[in-house]
Design a protein around this motif. Structure first.
Motif, PDB file in Angstrom:
ATOM      1  N   LYS A  35      10.814  -5.402 -10.572  1.00 10.08           N
ATOM      2  CA  LYS A  35      10.735  -3.960 -10.312  1.00 10.08           C
ATOM      3  C   LYS A  35       9.373  -3.413 -10.744  1.00 10.08           C
ATOM      4  N   ALA A  36       8.895  -3.856 -11.911  1.00 13.61           N
ATOM      5  CA  ALA A  36       7.593  -3.389 -12.397  1.00 13.61           C
ATOM      6  C   ALA A  36       6.485  -3.766 -11.419  1.00 13.61           C
ATOM      7  N   ALA A  37       6.531  -4.979 -10.887  1.00 11.76           N
ATOM      8  CA  ALA A  37       5.514  -5.422  -9.933  1.00 11.76           C
ATOM      9  C   ALA A  37       5.567  -4.593  -8.656  1.00 11.76           C
ATOM     10  N   ASP A  38       6.760  -4.227  -8.221  1.00 15.49           N
ATOM     11  CA  ASP A  38       6.902  -3.412  -7.019  1.00 15.49           C
ATOM     12  C   ASP A  38       6.342  -2.009  -7.247  1.00 15.49           C
ATOM     13  N   VAL A  39       6.638  -1.431  -8.404  1.00 13.59           N
ATOM     14  CA  VAL A  39       6.112  -0.096  -8.725  1.00 13.59           C
ATOM     15  C   VAL A  39       4.598  -0.131  -8.854  1.00 13.59           C
ATOM     16  N   LEU A  40       4.068  -1.243  -9.348  1.00 12.52           N
ATOM     17  CA  LEU A  40       2.621  -1.347  -9.517  1.00 12.52           C
ATOM     18  C   LEU A  40       1.890  -1.267  -8.175  1.00 12.52           C
ATOM     19  N   VAL A  41       2.494  -1.788  -7.123  1.00 11.57           N
ATOM     20  CA  VAL A  41       1.888  -1.670  -5.794  1.00 11.57           C
ATOM     21  C   VAL A  41       1.757  -0.191  -5.421  1.00 11.57           C
ATOM     22  N   LYS A  42       2.779   0.600  -5.747  1.00 14.77           N
ATOM     23  CA  LYS A  42       2.717   2.039  -5.471  1.00 14.77           C
ATOM     24  C   LYS A  42       1.596   2.701  -6.274  1.00 14.77           C
ATOM     25  N   ILE A  43       1.504   2.348  -7.563  1.00 14.33           N
ATOM     26  CA  ILE A  43       0.457   2.925  -8.407  1.00 14.33           C
ATOM     27  C   ILE A  43      -0.928   2.559  -7.862  1.00 14.33           C
ATOM     28  N   HIS A  44      -1.094   1.299  -7.499  1.00 15.27           N
ATOM     29  CA  HIS A  44      -2.390   0.843  -7.004  1.00 15.27           C
ATOM     30  C   HIS A  44      -2.749   1.476  -5.658  1.00 15.27           C
ATOM     31  N   SER A  45      -1.751   1.996  -4.941  1.00 13.95           N
ATOM     32  CA  SER A  45      -2.058   2.640  -3.659  1.00 13.95           C
ATOM     33  C   SER A  45      -2.934   3.872  -3.856  1.00 13.95           C
ATOM     34  N   LYS A  46      -2.919   4.441  -5.074  1.00 17.25           N
ATOM     35  CA  LYS A  46      -3.772   5.590  -5.380  1.00 17.25           C
ATOM     36  C   LYS A  46      -5.238   5.209  -5.494  1.00 17.25           C
ATOM     37  N   ALA A  47      -5.492   3.970  -5.875  1.00 15.89           N
ATOM     38  CA  ALA A  47      -6.858   3.533  -6.199  1.00 15.89           C
ATOM     39  C   ALA A  47      -7.576   3.060  -4.943  1.00 15.89           C
ATOM     40  N   VAL A  48      -7.904   4.010  -4.080  1.00 11.49           N
ATOM     41  CA  VAL A  48      -8.686   3.722  -2.878  1.00 11.49           C
ATOM     42  C   VAL A  48      -9.850   4.712  -2.833  1.00 11.49           C
ATOM     43  N   GLY A  49     -10.931   4.304  -2.223  1.00  9.64           N
ATOM     44  CA  GLY A  49     -12.080   5.192  -2.127  1.00  9.64           C
ATOM     45  C   GLY A  49     -13.324   4.453  -1.689  1.00  9.64           C
ATOM     46  N   ILE A  50     -14.466   5.109  -1.823  1.00  7.24           N
ATOM     47  CA  ILE A  50     -15.766   4.537  -1.478  1.00  7.24           C
ATOM     48  C   ILE A  50     -16.521   4.262  -2.768  1.00  7.24           C
ATOM     49  N   ASP A  51     -16.949   3.033  -2.947  1.00  7.42           N
ATOM     50  CA  ASP A  51     -17.729   2.668  -4.133  1.00  7.42           C
ATOM     51  C   ASP A  51     -19.102   3.348  -4.045  1.00  7.42           C
ATOM     52  N   PRO A  52     -19.444   4.202  -5.020  1.00  9.91           N
ATOM     53  CA  PRO A  52     -20.732   4.901  -4.950  1.00  9.91           C
ATOM     54  C   PRO A  52     -21.935   3.977  -5.115  1.00  9.91           C
ATOM     55  N   VAL A  53     -21.722   2.779  -5.654  1.00  8.54           N
ATOM     56  CA  VAL A  53     -22.830   1.848  -5.866  1.00  8.54           C
ATOM     57  C   VAL A  53     -23.114   1.039  -4.606  1.00  8.54           C
ATOM     58  N   THR A  54     -22.070   0.455  -4.016  1.00  9.46           N
ATOM     59  CA  THR A  54     -22.259  -0.416  -2.850  1.00  9.46           C
ATOM     60  C   THR A  54     -22.022   0.301  -1.524  1.00  9.46           C
ATOM     61  N   GLY A  55     -21.329   1.441  -1.561  1.00  8.98           N
ATOM     62  CA  GLY A  55     -20.996   2.146  -0.330  1.00  8.98           C
ATOM     63  C   GLY A  55     -19.827   1.540   0.420  1.00  8.98           C
ATOM     64  N   LEU A  56     -19.157   0.535  -0.166  1.00  7.76           N
ATOM     65  CA  LEU A  56     -18.037  -0.139   0.481  1.00  7.76           C
ATOM     66  C   LEU A  56     -16.710   0.489   0.060  1.00  7.76           C
ATOM     67  N   VAL A  57     -15.699   0.285   0.892  1.00 11.30           N
ATOM     68  CA  VAL A  57     -14.353   0.755   0.570  1.00 11.30           C
ATOM     69  C   VAL A  57     -13.747  -0.144  -0.494  1.00 11.30           C
ATOM     70  N   TYR A  58     -13.114   0.468  -1.487  1.00 12.22           N
ATOM     71  CA  TYR A  58     -12.344  -0.316  -2.457  1.00 12.22           C
ATOM     72  C   TYR A  58     -10.873   0.059  -2.355  1.00 12.22           C
ATOM     73  N   ASP A  59     -10.035  -0.888  -2.689  1.00 12.53           N
ATOM     74  CA  ASP A  59      -8.576  -0.705  -2.633  1.00 12.53           C
ATOM     75  C   ASP A  59      -7.977  -1.642  -3.674  1.00 12.53           C
ATOM     76  N   ALA A  60      -7.303  -1.083  -4.672  1.00  6.23           N
ATOM     77  CA  ALA A  60      -6.772  -1.897  -5.768  1.00  6.23           C
ATOM     78  C   ALA A  60      -5.725  -2.890  -5.309  1.00  6.23           C
ATOM     79  N   ASN A  61      -5.105  -2.650  -4.154  1.00  2.00           N
ATOM     80  CA  ASN A  61      -4.125  -3.596  -3.627  1.00  2.00           C
ATOM     81  C   ASN A  61      -4.752  -4.688  -2.765  1.00  2.00           C
ATOM     82  N   ASP A  62      -6.065  -4.635  -2.590  1.00  2.05           N
ATOM     83  CA  ASP A  62      -6.731  -5.666  -1.802  1.00  2.05           C
ATOM     84  C   ASP A  62      -6.483  -7.046  -2.436  1.00  2.05           C
ATOM     85  N   PRO A  63      -6.087  -8.041  -1.662  1.00  4.14           N
ATOM     86  CA  PRO A  63      -5.783  -9.357  -2.242  1.00  4.14           C
ATOM     87  C   PRO A  63      -6.938  -9.973  -3.020  1.00  4.14           C
ATOM     88  N   HIS A  64      -8.180  -9.735  -2.571  1.00  7.55           N
ATOM     89  CA  HIS A  64      -9.328 -10.298  -3.285  1.00  7.55           C
ATOM     90  C   HIS A  64      -9.493  -9.650  -4.660  1.00  7.55           C
TER      91      HIS A  64
END
Length: 357
Positions: free
Chosen positions: A93-122
């Motif tokens: 259950k904790a792992a499932d909820v963590l996916v929801k929490i990580h869904s908030k962590a998306v945006g544009i990296d101000p250093v590289t200009g690339l998209v970041y996403d905390a749920n990205d497999p890499h």
């Protein structure tokens, strides 16, 4: 003085529902339950992680490691402890909820200009391997020493099993020390010692950020302890990494810190009570997860399972396929509409991982 008495008392320990994903015969329990793990090992992991531009972009956006470092450390430590020691139902259950929490962590990296996403497999693979590798290095350097080849093979197999709780693919987990070294060699060109990374790493190396306010008679003692932990963590990091981050690289101090820390960890390892006292100080919410393991209290059902089996049994999707609609909505809000992400998952996580404030 009342706070000190609370730290010194043993918790009331309830048996877990089951052994979770590893159990007393696993190498994971042997390594992760040693006192190096949730101190220098874990500190090393969270410090090194900041060299990943995508990760530090997400961390810097929230500023949580600066505004509420103790809470952030406590919740993260509790989650990792659940993966290693918790029962299968709660941890899945904790792992499932963590996916929801990580869904908030998306945006544009101000250093590289690339998209970041905390749920990205890499990104998840980087966090996962950095943690398992750091815990093992701390165990080897300040604990009982290097595992046998057979034991280390089991350790990385168990690391791959734990990866079933993340969005990364278990098949991407290296199964040998050489494979892990090759992974970090491949990552090296992608790591950046940006200004925000250096600031975060220096901050997280201050072990006192994870401690509660100390009574004044104890402050000099804990100042010395945290200084040793900082130096001990630095001594586990390769010089190229410290140079990238602008951190000290002195060889003499690297050597001098090993004997006293090894002796201290050996002493602590002889007493489960002492380990729990120190754990309560560092991460109070982790105590109820680790206490049954440290005290040898058998669960209600002394069996292990795999995350995939548990996900099927309790009705959770495989993490990389979980909450896809929510994850897309968050990306649309942030990347397309320029809005802040919603807080879905945060409130749900509090009974599982602890308070956020």
């Amino acid at each position: 003085m009342g706070a000190i008495r609370d730290w010194l008392s043993l918790p009331v320990v309830e048996p877990a529902e089951d052994y979770g994903f590893f159990g007393p015969d696993s190498i994971t329990w042997r390594v992760w339950s040693y006192p190096t793990s949730l101190t220098i090992g874990f500190q090393r992991a969270v410090v090194i992680e900041e060299l990943d531009p995508a990760l530090i972009a997400a961390v810097d956006k929230t500023q949580a490691i600066y505004t509420r470092p103790r809470t952030r450390y406590d919740r993260t430590l509790r989650y990792f402890a659940m993966v290693m020691f918790g029962d299968s139902r709660s941890t899945t259950k904790a792992a499932d909820v963590l996916v929801k929490i990580h869904s908030k962590a998306v945006g544009i990296d101000p250093v590289t200009g690339l998209v970041y996403d905390a749920n990205d497999p890499h990104s998840q693979l980087w966090i996962h391997l950095t943690a398992w590798h750091s815990i093992l290095l701390a165990y080897e350097k300040y604990g009982p020493g290097r595992l046998s080849p057979e034991e280390e093979a089991r350790y990385w197999d168990e690391c791959a099993r734990a990866a079933e709780l993340q969005t990364c693919h278990p098949d991407d987990i290296p199964r040998t020390r050489e494979g892990v070294r090759a992974y970090f060699d491949d990552m090296r060109p992608q790591l950046l010692g940006s200004d925000i990374a250096k600031k975060a790493m220096r901050h997280l190396l201050r072990a006192d950020v994870m401690l509660p306010p100390m009574p004044w008679p104890l402050r000099p003692f804990f100042y010395v302890v945290t200084a040793f932990l900082r130096r001990g963590t630095l001594a586990t990091m390769p010089r190229w990494m410290r140079q990238t981050a602008g951190l000290p690289t002195g060889r003499l101090l690297d050597l001098l810190v090993v004997p006293p820390l090894s002796a201290a960890y050996t002493l602590v390892s002889f007493s489960a009570r002492l380990e729990l006292i120190l754990l309560r100080l560092i991460s109070p919410t982790t105590v109820d997860v680790a206490a049954p393991v440290l005290l040898g209290i058998a669960p209600q059902h002394p069996v292990t399972t795999t995350p995939r089996q548990a996900q099927e049994r309790f009705g959770y999707a495989v993490p990389r396929q979980a909450h896809l609609e929510l994850r897309q909505r968050q990306r649309d809000r942030v990347l397309n509409a320029g809005e802040q992400p919603s807080d879905e998952g945060i409130i749900e996580s509090r009974p599982i991982l602890g308070e956020t404030a």
